[in-house]
Scaffold this motif. Structure first.
Motif, PDB file in Angstrom:
ATOM      1  N   MET A  54      22.273   9.707 -59.108  1.00  0.00           N
ATOM      2  CA  MET A  54      21.611   8.467 -59.630  1.00  0.00           C
ATOM      3  C   MET A  54      21.998   7.291 -59.000  1.00  0.00           C
ATOM      4  N   ASN A 100      16.779  13.947 -65.721  1.00  0.00           N
ATOM      5  CA  ASN A 100      16.915  12.623 -65.613  1.00  0.00           C
ATOM      6  C   ASN A 100      16.152  11.791 -64.539  1.00  0.00           C
ATOM      7  N   ALA A 146      16.779   9.195 -63.381  1.00  0.00           N
ATOM      8  CA  ALA A 146      17.395   7.969 -62.895  1.00  0.00           C
ATOM      9  C   ALA A 146      18.249   8.813 -61.418  1.00  0.00           C
TER      10      ALA A 146
END
Lengths: 113, 113
Positions: free
Chosen positions: B94, B27, B29
């Motif tokens: 995140m 991910n 993020a």
């Protein structure tokens, strides 16, 4: 000293009983968490709370319940519906849920009699 | 996409060696990467953390290396000592978001004299 206090350190449960694990923090953190740790399994999130009177299920919430009536306190109840409750339970807190370090207590070890 | 993959599961090094623990994520993020150290019977304690605007961070004998393009980060322990024997967890979070830290499964390190 600021920190997280978990009690008791050891807890024994009979089959069919509910038990409640205590977690108190004096760090003025908004977010609190409960994790379960089994040997070789890492940390698995049970429930977390971003703010008083609010909480969300984690990855393994079945058989557990929580409440967050005060900022400082986030008790975890292991219900009789949890078929394999023997584990090491860790409570943590952080200023906010995301992007902040979590501070952990020293855990409660729950065993079934 | 929410996972953090940690390796190796266990590691044995001689005193003075440099154990390296690796973590990978998908991910993009994620933008906060802490490492935790846990001794038996205790809760994890924050060891060192990094954000993706730097490629390396040192605190004492502990160094995080971060490779944003490869989506990998690693912990190096310089001049390792028997007292460093513990379980180490990487994690990621995140921003923006309201989700807790995602933890790796942990690496059990043994430093032998």
């Amino acid at each position: 000293d600021g920190g997280i206090t978990q009690s008791p350190k050891y807890l024994f449960r009979k089959e069919g009983q509910n038990v409640t694990l205590s977690c108190e923090q004096n760090l003025n953190h908004d977010a609190m968490y409960w994790y379960r740790q089994d040997p070789g399994q890492g940390l698995r999130l049970i429930y977390y709370s971003q703010i008083v009177n609010d909480f969300q299920k984690g990855d393994i919430a079945e058989g557990y319940s929580v409440s967050r009536e005060k900022k400082e306190s986030f008790p975890l109840t292991v219900t009789s519906a949890q078929k394999n409750p023997t584990a090491f339970y860790l409570c943590a807190s952080s200023r906010t849920v995301s992007n902040q370090p979590q501070h952990f207590g020293d855990g409660t070890r729950l065993s079934i009699l | 996409q929410q996972q953090v993959k940690q390796s190796p599961q266990s590691l044995i090094v001689q005193k003075g060696g440099i154990p390296i623990i690796n973590c990978a994520y998908e991910n993009t993020a994620f933008d906060y990467f802490p490492w935790y150290q846990q001794f038996p019977g205790k809760g994890p304690a924050l060891l060192i953390a990094i954000r993706p605007d730097v490629s390396e961070k040192k605190e004492g004998r502990f160094t995080i290396s971060f490779n944003k393009s490869a989506k990998q980060f690693s912990l190096h322990i310089m001049d390792s000592q028997p007292g460093d024997s513990a379980t180490y967890f990487c994690a990621a979070s995140m921003w923006p978001g309201n989700t807790p830290l995602v933890f790796g499964k942990g690496t059990r390190l043994s430093v032998i004299a």
